[in-house]
Design a protein around this motif. Structure first.
Motif, PDB file in Angstrom:
ATOM      1  N   TYR A   1      -2.426 -23.686 -57.425  1.00  0.00           N
ATOM      2  CA  TYR A   1      -2.576 -24.895 -56.601  1.00  0.00           C
ATOM      3  C   TYR A   1      -3.826 -25.681 -56.997  1.00  0.00           C
ATOM      4  CZ  TYR A   1      -3.323 -27.590 -52.283  1.00  0.00           C
ATOM      5  OH  TYR A   1      -3.537 -28.577 -51.371  1.00  0.00           O
TER       6      TYR A   1
ATOM      7  N   ALA B   1      -3.510 -27.202 -60.513  1.00  0.00           N
ATOM      8  CA  ALA B   1      -2.569 -28.326 -60.532  1.00  0.00           C
ATOM      9  C   ALA B   1      -3.226 -29.560 -59.926  1.00  0.00           C
ATOM     10  CB  ALA B   1      -1.295 -27.960 -59.780  1.00  0.00           C
ATOM     11  N   LEU B   2      -3.941 -29.399 -58.810  1.00  0.00           N
ATOM     12  CA  LEU B   2      -4.661 -30.520 -58.184  1.00  0.00           C
ATOM     13  C   LEU B   2      -5.658 -31.125 -59.161  1.00  0.00           C
ATOM     14  CD1 LEU B   2      -5.612 -29.520 -54.511  1.00  0.00           C
ATOM     15  CD2 LEU B   2      -3.998 -31.270 -55.268  1.00  0.00           C
TER      16      LEU B   2
ATOM     17  N   ILE C   1      -3.930 -33.203 -62.033  1.00  0.00           N
ATOM     18  CA  ILE C   1      -3.517 -34.555 -61.640  1.00  0.00           C
ATOM     19  C   ILE C   1      -4.723 -35.391 -61.231  1.00  0.00           C
ATOM     20  CG2 ILE C   1      -2.155 -35.891 -59.973  1.00  0.00           C
ATOM     21  CD1 ILE C   1      -0.006 -34.032 -60.198  1.00  0.00           C
TER      22      ILE C   1
ATOM     23  N   LEU D   1       1.025 -40.652 -65.785  1.00  0.00           N
ATOM     24  CA  LEU D   1       2.153 -40.181 -64.975  1.00  0.00           C
ATOM     25  C   LEU D   1       2.712 -41.322 -64.126  1.00  0.00           C
ATOM     26  CD1 LEU D   1       3.675 -37.566 -64.491  1.00  0.00           C
ATOM     27  CD2 LEU D   1       2.100 -37.032 -62.629  1.00  0.00           C
TER      28      LEU D   1
ATOM     29  N   PHE E   1       4.796 -43.556 -66.273  1.00  0.00           N
ATOM     30  CA  PHE E   1       6.108 -42.961 -66.540  1.00  0.00           C
ATOM     31  C   PHE E   1       7.020 -43.127 -65.325  1.00  0.00           C
ATOM     32  CE2 PHE E   1       8.940 -39.222 -66.101  1.00  0.00           C
ATOM     33  CZ  PHE E   1       9.824 -39.543 -67.116  1.00  0.00           C
ATOM     34  N   ILE E   2       6.458 -42.930 -64.136  1.00  0.00           N
ATOM     35  CA  ILE E   2       7.286 -43.024 -62.935  1.00  0.00           C
ATOM     36  C   ILE E   2       7.801 -44.456 -62.736  1.00  0.00           C
ATOM     37  CG2 ILE E   2       7.179 -42.943 -60.411  1.00  0.00           C
ATOM     38  CD1 ILE E   2       5.337 -40.382 -60.996  1.00  0.00           C
TER      39      ILE E   2
ATOM     40  N   ALA F   1      16.316 -44.880 -55.840  1.00  0.00           N
ATOM     41  CA  ALA F   1      15.268 -45.172 -56.824  1.00  0.00           C
ATOM     42  C   ALA F   1      13.975 -45.586 -56.126  1.00  0.00           C
ATOM     43  CB  ALA F   1      15.735 -46.258 -57.799  1.00  0.00           C
TER      44      ALA F   1
ATOM     45  N   VAL G   1      12.352 -42.419 -54.493  1.00  0.00           N
ATOM     46  CA  VAL G   1      11.742 -41.547 -55.508  1.00  0.00           C
ATOM     47  C   VAL G   1      10.444 -42.164 -56.012  1.00  0.00           C
ATOM     48  CG1 VAL G   1      12.004 -40.719 -57.882  1.00  0.00           C
ATOM     49  CG2 VAL G   1      13.875 -40.410 -56.253  1.00  0.00           C
TER      50      VAL G   1
ATOM     51  N   ALA H   1       7.661 -42.188 -53.232  1.00  0.00           N
ATOM     52  CA  ALA H   1       7.194 -40.836 -52.906  1.00  0.00           C
ATOM     53  C   ALA H   1       6.268 -40.311 -53.998  1.00  0.00           C
ATOM     54  CB  ALA H   1       8.386 -39.899 -52.710  1.00  0.00           C
ATOM     55  N   CYS H   2       6.641 -40.539 -55.257  1.00  0.00           N
ATOM     56  CA  CYS H   2       5.804 -40.050 -56.363  1.00  0.00           C
ATOM     57  C   CYS H   2       4.475 -40.782 -56.389  1.00  0.00           C
ATOM     58  CB  CYS H   2       6.512 -40.255 -57.703  1.00  0.00           C
ATOM     59  SG  CYS H   2       7.904 -39.172 -57.960  1.00  0.00           S
TER      60      CYS H   2
ATOM     61  N   SER I   1       2.207 -39.733 -53.466  1.00  0.00           N
ATOM     62  CA  SER I   1       1.652 -38.383 -53.624  1.00  0.00           C
ATOM     63  C   SER I   1       0.531 -38.365 -54.651  1.00  0.00           C
ATOM     64  CB  SER I   1       2.739 -37.398 -54.051  1.00  0.00           C
ATOM     65  OG  SER I   1       3.806 -37.439 -53.148  1.00  0.00           O
ATOM     66  N   ILE I   2       0.742 -39.067 -55.770  1.00  0.00           N
ATOM     67  CA  ILE I   2      -0.282 -39.061 -56.816  1.00  0.00           C
ATOM     68  C   ILE I   2      -1.556 -39.740 -56.309  1.00  0.00           C
ATOM     69  CG2 ILE I   2      -0.871 -39.861 -59.136  1.00  0.00           C
ATOM     70  CD1 ILE I   2       2.092 -39.573 -59.834  1.00  0.00           C
TER      71      ILE I   2
ATOM     72  N   LYS J   1      -2.530 -39.891 -53.185  1.00  0.00           N
ATOM     73  CA  LYS J   1      -3.149 -39.011 -52.198  1.00  0.00           C
ATOM     74  C   LYS J   1      -3.935 -37.899 -52.901  1.00  0.00           C
ATOM     75  CE  LYS J   1      -2.395 -36.531 -47.900  1.00  0.00           C
ATOM     76  NZ  LYS J   1      -2.020 -35.118 -47.860  1.00  0.00           N
ATOM     77  N   ILE J   2      -3.323 -37.307 -53.934  1.00  0.00           N
ATOM     78  CA  ILE J   2      -3.992 -36.240 -54.667  1.00  0.00           C
ATOM     79  C   ILE J   2      -5.226 -36.787 -55.372  1.00  0.00           C
ATOM     80  CG2 ILE J   2      -3.751 -34.613 -56.588  1.00  0.00           C
ATOM     81  CD1 ILE J   2      -0.672 -34.616 -55.846  1.00  0.00           C
TER      82      ILE J   2
END
Ligand code: HEM
Lengths: 130, 132
Positions: free
Chosen positions: B58, B61-62, B65, B74, B77-78, B114, B117, B120-121, B124-125, B127-128
């Motif tokens: 965890y 991974a944090l 990113i 990233l 790409f999204i 679409a 997705v 959401a991505c 999240s990115i 927020k991280i």
């Protein structure tokens, strides 16, 4: 009784065609496109879990580590490589290139083999690091 | 046939202009190609990303990113991938879904999926990256 119909040539059923590689690749490009489309849901799951906290993330990590999870990840990588190489082939065609019959065959063979080789390489390295 | 009707001055081109199934074929084709080209380097990065985060803890991974270069690439790409897949699925729907009602409904669901997705991505990115 209706009068006897004139004999006409029958349209061959789909099953009597041999499936040329080029035709398979055309179908697989669309299938991999659709698989990648729905596969993005997994990326959403992974990212939301990571943004939510350690517990949610542990669940995703556990799932990705199961044989099904690993199969999905390797499958997704292959689908992405395959669709990408197919896309590059589309670019050649868009520029009017690679339409000669023997070139078409050669490109089709390369577009089949290269993604498989790249997938194996990535996961041999990827799992080697882990 | 109107093509032999000499009293009609409209050219054949002017008669078909704007008559594709979704009325925007050329721009759709162009955007598919634009996003497809952008996807090549971005997807290669994404595969590197998948192979790198596979099995990471965890915290690791944090941190991965949290790296701005990773986060921005990233995100690119999204954005490109989600737009591309929306265009692609639209083609599939136009090819196979023939009923007018089910076609319009599928086209809408495609936009909803679409968008969800993508948002959401990206959320999240962010927020991280900005420290959750
Ligand atoms: C990696 C680089 C990529 C390239 C070079 C690429 C290229 C292409 C091209 C050229 C087409 C149009 C095919 C045609 O006109 O018949 C296409 C279709 C499509 N792509 Fe991609 N693509 C890429 C990545 C992706 C990704 C990441 C997704 C999904 C997440 C995706 C989903 C689709 C879908 C659903 C279609 C429609 C399939 C069809 O109409 O047969 N692609 N792609």
């Amino acid at each position: 009784m209706a009068p006897k119909k004139t004999q006409r040539p029958l349209s061959p059923h789909l099953s009597v065609y041999k499936f040329p590689l080029t035709m398979m690749l055309s179908m697989i490009h669309r299938i991999t496109g659709a698989a990648l489309y729905f596969g993005t849901a997994l990326l959403v799951w992974w990212l939301i879990a990571l943004a939510s906290g350690g517990e949610a993330f542990a669940t995703v990590t556990w799932f990705m580590g199961t044989p099904i999870g690993l199969l999905i990840m390797v499958g997704y990588t292959w689908a992405l490589f395959h669709h990408m190489v197919g896309g590059i082939k589309h670019f050649l065609w868009d520029f009017g290139k690679a339409f000669e019959l023997d070139t078409v065959e050669l490109v089709a063979k390369l577009a089949t083999a290269i993604p498989i080789i790249l997938t194996i390489l990535v996961w041999a390295v990827g799992l080697g690091m882990a | 046939m109107s093509s032999t009707d000499k009293s009609n001055m409209r050219t054949p081109l002017s008669k078909v202009r704007g008559l594709g199934s979704a009325k925007d074929g050329t721009s759709h084709f162009w955007r598919t190609r634009l996003t497809a080209l952008a996807n090549i380097p971005l997807a290669l990065f994404f595969i590197y990303f998948i192979a790198s985060v596979a099995g990471k803890s965890y915290e690791d991974a944090l941190a991965f990113i949290g790296n701005p270069f990773v986060a921005v690439t990233l995100l690119l790409f999204i954005i490109s991938g989600v737009y591309h897949m929306k265009l692609g699925m639209q083609m599939i729907i136009e090819d196979y879904v023939s009923g007018e009602k089910s076609k319009i409904l599928s086209l809408m669901l495609n936009v909803f999926f679409a968008s969800a997705v993508g948002l959401a991505c990206v959320f999240s990115i962010f927020k991280i990256s900005f420290g959750a």
